[in-house]
Design an enzyme around this catalytic site. Sequence first.
Site, mmCIF file in Angstrom:
data_model
loop_
_atom_site.group_PDB
_atom_site.id
_atom_site.type_symbol
_atom_site.label_atom_id
_atom_site.label_comp_id
_atom_site.label_asym_id
_atom_site.label_seq_id
_atom_site.Cartn_x
_atom_site.Cartn_y
_atom_site.Cartn_z
ATOM 1 C CE LYS A 159 72.022 42.335 85.015
ATOM 2 N NZ LYS A 159 70.960 42.989 84.171
ATOM 3 C CG HIS B 278 75.925 51.046 87.835
ATOM 4 N ND1 HIS B 278 74.940 50.481 88.612
ATOM 5 C CD2 HIS B 278 75.605 50.748 86.538
ATOM 6 C CE1 HIS B 278 74.067 49.868 87.817
ATOM 7 N NE2 HIS B 278 74.450 50.012 86.574
ATOM 8 C CB SER C 191 72.456 38.643 87.103
ATOM 9 O OG SER C 191 71.651 39.544 86.380
#
Length: 291
Positions: A46, A101, A131
Site C-alpha cells: 500500500k 514487497h 489504505s
Amino acid sequence: MEDIEKFLFKFKGYYFNRLPLDIGFIENLDNFEIRENDVFIITYPKSGTIWFQQLLSLIYSEDHRKGAGKLETMDRVPFLEYNFRKMDFEERPSPRLFSTHLPYYLVPSGLKNKKAKIIYVYRNPKDVMCSYFHFAKNVVSQFTGTFEEFVKQFLEGRVMGSLWFDHIKGWYEHRSLFNIQFMTYEEMKKDLRGSVSKICKFLGKGLSEEDMDAVVRQATFENMKDDPLANYDNIIAIGYGLNVKGHFLRKGTIGDWKNHLTVEQNERFDQIFQREMKDFPLEFIWDVNED
C-alpha cells in the site's frame, strides 16, 4: 482478533500472503538468477506499488505509451514472490521488470552485485496503515474487525509485509549492498513529471518530450483507476470473486489518515514512530500542504 495464520505464511520472520504463494519458490529464492539489467520496484504494501508498476511499464514499453499494448501491468511488471500468472521468469526477455514487497534479507543474493537496479518507494506510514485497512477489509476480505483492532495488528507487524518500521529501516540500513534509489510516494504525487525524470536518470533511460508527456498523462492516479490494464480489478475478480466491494486503487491521496485516526490513535502512533525512527534520515510528508 483475526486468525491471521489462515491467510498468512511466516518464513524467516516475514509474513507472506498465503493465497498466491509458491512456498518452494520462496525457499529457494536466494538462488534466483539475477540479470545485470533487471529492475526491481520494492515497496511495503500500500505504498504505491501498482502506480510504480505502471510507471515502469510506460517508461520501458513504447507499445504501452502508445496505447497499442494489451498486456496488463501485472504481466509487464510481475511480482517476484507472488507469481499470479505462473510465468517462467527465465524465459522473459531482458530487461526484466519486477515488483516485490520482500525485506532486504530475503531478496536473491545476486542483487548484491550492485548491477541490477532497485527503486525503493516509501509512503508515510499513517496513510499506508489506513489504505491497508480498507484493502484488507474490502478487497481481500482477510480482516473483519474494527479500525482500532487493525491499528494494533499493523503496529505489531501481524500483516502481510510484517512490521513497516523493520521493512524501511532494513532496506535503508543495508543500502550499501545494493544499487538502490529511494523515492517517496508523496513526491510522485506532488511532481509526477519531476519524479519520472529522476527515475529515468537512475535507470539510464532517455525519453523524448513526447514520450515523457505520454508517461505522465497515463500514469496519473485518475487515468490508472479507469484503465482495466492498470487497475488490478481483473486480478481481484479472479483471485477474490466478483462481489468484492473495494478496489486496489482507492483514493491515492496524501493525508487521508486524518479522516481515520482519532486523537488518541494519532498520539500513540506518533510515540511509536518517534521511538522506532529516531535519527532515521529519510524525510516523510504527512500532509498534502507540506513542502
